[in-house]
Structures are given as structure tokens and as C-alpha cells.
Design a protein around this motif. Sequence first.
Motif, PDB file in Angstrom:
ATOM      1  N   ARG A 258       0.858  -1.193   0.000  1.00 53.55           N
ATOM      2  CA  ARG A 258       0.000   0.000   0.000  1.00 53.55           C
ATOM      3  C   ARG A 258       0.887   1.233   0.000  1.00 53.55           C
ATOM      4  N   ASP A 259       0.483   2.220  -0.761  1.00 46.18           N
ATOM      5  CA  ASP A 259       1.141   3.522  -0.703  1.00 46.18           C
ATOM      6  C   ASP A 259       0.520   4.331   0.432  1.00 46.18           C
ATOM      7  N   SER A 260       1.221   5.355   0.886  1.00 48.25           N
ATOM      8  CA  SER A 260       0.798   6.111   2.072  1.00 48.25           C
ATOM      9  C   SER A 260      -0.576   6.758   1.924  1.00 48.25           C
ATOM     10  N   HIS A 261      -0.959   7.104   0.724  1.00 46.51           N
ATOM     11  CA  HIS A 261      -2.213   7.816   0.483  1.00 46.51           C
ATOM     12  C   HIS A 261      -3.384   6.892   0.165  1.00 46.51           C
ATOM     13  N   GLU A 262      -3.149   5.573   0.113  1.00 46.35           N
ATOM     14  CA  GLU A 262      -4.176   4.644  -0.348  1.00 46.35           C
ATOM     15  C   GLU A 262      -4.910   3.951   0.790  1.00 46.35           C
ATOM     16  N   THR A 263      -6.196   3.687   0.542  1.00 46.49           N
ATOM     17  CA  THR A 263      -6.939   2.759   1.390  1.00 46.49           C
ATOM     18  C   THR A 263      -6.576   1.348   0.934  1.00 46.49           C
ATOM     19  N   ALA A 264      -6.940   0.372   1.731  1.00 44.93           N
ATOM     20  CA  ALA A 264      -6.704  -1.020   1.330  1.00 44.93           C
ATOM     21  C   ALA A 264      -7.431  -1.329   0.024  1.00 44.93           C
ATOM     22  N   GLU A 265      -8.658  -0.828  -0.115  1.00 46.55           N
ATOM     23  CA  GLU A 265      -9.431  -1.076  -1.337  1.00 46.55           C
ATOM     24  C   GLU A 265      -8.726  -0.491  -2.553  1.00 46.55           C
ATOM     25  N   GLN A 266      -8.238   0.741  -2.428  1.00 39.76           N
ATOM     26  CA  GLN A 266      -7.546   1.381  -3.547  1.00 39.76           C
ATOM     27  C   GLN A 266      -6.282   0.613  -3.920  1.00 39.76           C
ATOM     28  N   ALA A 267      -5.526   0.187  -2.914  1.00 41.40           N
ATOM     29  CA  ALA A 267      -4.290  -0.552  -3.182  1.00 41.40           C
ATOM     30  C   ALA A 267      -4.577  -1.883  -3.852  1.00 41.40           C
ATOM     31  N   ALA A 268      -5.570  -2.616  -3.370  1.00 41.18           N
ATOM     32  CA  ALA A 268      -5.894  -3.927  -3.943  1.00 41.18           C
ATOM     33  C   ALA A 268      -6.347  -3.792  -5.393  1.00 41.18           C
ATOM     34  N   VAL A 269      -7.177  -2.801  -5.671  1.00 42.56           N
ATOM     35  CA  VAL A 269      -7.656  -2.598  -7.045  1.00 42.56           C
ATOM     36  C   VAL A 269      -6.500  -2.160  -7.944  1.00 42.56           C
ATOM     37  N   ARG A 270      -5.628  -1.280  -7.449  1.00 43.44           N
ATOM     38  CA  ARG A 270      -4.460  -0.850  -8.240  1.00 43.44           C
ATOM     39  C   ARG A 270      -3.564  -2.046  -8.556  1.00 43.44           C
ATOM     40  N   GLU A 271      -3.290  -2.859  -7.545  1.00 41.63           N
ATOM     41  CA  GLU A 271      -2.434  -4.033  -7.754  1.00 41.63           C
ATOM     42  C   GLU A 271      -3.068  -5.016  -8.742  1.00 41.63           C
ATOM     43  N   ALA A 272      -4.385  -5.209  -8.658  1.00 42.44           N
ATOM     44  CA  ALA A 272      -5.069  -6.104  -9.594  1.00 42.44           C
ATOM     45  C   ALA A 272      -4.982  -5.569 -11.017  1.00 42.44           C
ATOM     46  N   ASN A 273      -4.987  -4.254 -11.150  1.00 44.20           N
ATOM     47  CA  ASN A 273      -4.815  -3.651 -12.465  1.00 44.20           C
ATOM     48  C   ASN A 273      -3.393  -3.878 -12.966  1.00 44.20           C
ATOM     49  N   GLU A 274      -2.405  -3.647 -12.103  1.00 47.85           N
ATOM     50  CA  GLU A 274      -1.007  -3.809 -12.495  1.00 47.85           C
ATOM     51  C   GLU A 274      -0.667  -5.269 -12.810  1.00 47.85           C
ATOM     52  N   GLU A 275      -1.150  -6.192 -11.989  1.00 46.94           N
ATOM     53  CA  GLU A 275      -0.733  -7.591 -12.096  1.00 46.94           C
ATOM     54  C   GLU A 275      -1.640  -8.453 -12.962  1.00 46.94           C
ATOM     55  N   ALA A 276      -2.880  -8.004 -13.186  1.00 43.10           N
ATOM     56  CA  ALA A 276      -3.826  -8.826 -13.949  1.00 43.10           C
ATOM     57  C   ALA A 276      -4.566  -8.054 -15.038  1.00 43.10           C
ATOM     58  N   GLY A 277      -4.304  -6.761 -15.164  1.00 38.25           N
ATOM     59  CA  GLY A 277      -4.966  -5.974 -16.199  1.00 38.25           C
ATOM     60  C   GLY A 277      -6.433  -5.713 -15.947  1.00 38.25           C
ATOM     61  N   LEU A 278      -6.864  -5.811 -14.686  1.00 37.60           N
ATOM     62  CA  LEU A 278      -8.274  -5.602 -14.360  1.00 37.60           C
ATOM     63  C   LEU A 278      -8.549  -4.137 -14.029  1.00 37.60           C
ATOM     64  N   SER A 279      -9.710  -3.679 -14.421  1.00 34.26           N
ATOM     65  CA  SER A 279     -10.146  -2.320 -14.118  1.00 34.26           C
ATOM     66  C   SER A 279     -11.101  -2.342 -12.928  1.00 34.26           C
TER      67      SER A 279
END
Length: 168
Positions: A61-82
Amino acid sequence: MRGDGDGWVVSDSGARFWGRHGAAGLLLRAPRPDGSAAVLLQHRAPWSHQGGTWALPGGARDSHETAEQAAVREANEEAGLSGTQLTVRTTVVTAEVVGSGGTQWTYTTVIADAPEPLDTIPNRESSELRWVAEDQVAELPLHPGFAASWQRLREVTATIPLLVIDPQ
């Protein structure tokens, strides 16, 4: 600040945990043809920490992110999901550690549903991405942290009916 979460937290026992501000992963469920749930798993690249094991898309998680934001960002980076393709249902703190100097580290699993098993695009951190029936997940060689939390996550998902979303 993007990327300011990258780094290790060291526990009082000397164990290392990825994510200076904690970490989060996405437990994404989708209906199978028989109505049961499949979950998206990532086969971690051999060079990565605990490489060769299966886990959820996720990361620091980055300092400015909620857990939800971090998980969705990571899913986008690692799996191409929006994030527009999924509906967050709940979050579960599945690991908690006090690091040296009193730093608290947590891993939060974000449970979300998709209307169908979505197409994925793996990045270099993934050897493979696969939709796996919920009742077959434990048969795979799981990342130790994911393995330790899987039973609890199954208990939580059992209380949340799979959201059937019209993909249109």
C-alpha cells in the motif's frame, strides 16, 4: 506518493513483510456456469518473494491509499483488471504484525465480485493467472500467508452471497 509503500517492514522477531504502509490483495470472485464461485489466483513468478506459489493479486500500500484502492491498483497492475469491472463487498485484515520501533503492518484482503470470470493480462510478477473453483484453491501450493488466511476467508465469503451482476 505513488510507490512510497515499496519496502520491507521487519518484525520484532526479524521476519520481513512487504509494504512500508502495509499490503493489500484482491480476492475476486465470479460465478461459474454452475453458479458456484471461482476466484482469481496469481501464480507468482519464480524470482519473486515466495515465487512458484499461488496467491491473490496484491502488494504494498502507498501512504495515500486505502486497502481497497491498493488492492484494485495491484489487480490492475498484475492482472490488467479495471476497478470498473468489479464490486467491492468487504475487507478483512488477514495478518497483523508489530514491526521494530512499534510500526504496525497489516495485510488486508479485499473481497470483490465480478459479473463473470474476466480476461486477464499477466505482468512480469505472474507466471500465470487462473480462475479456480473456490473448493479447489487449497489443492494448489499456496503462498504461506495466503494459505494461513484461506480458511478464514472461506468463512467470510460463505456469509456474502456471490453478487450476480448483469454484464450488460
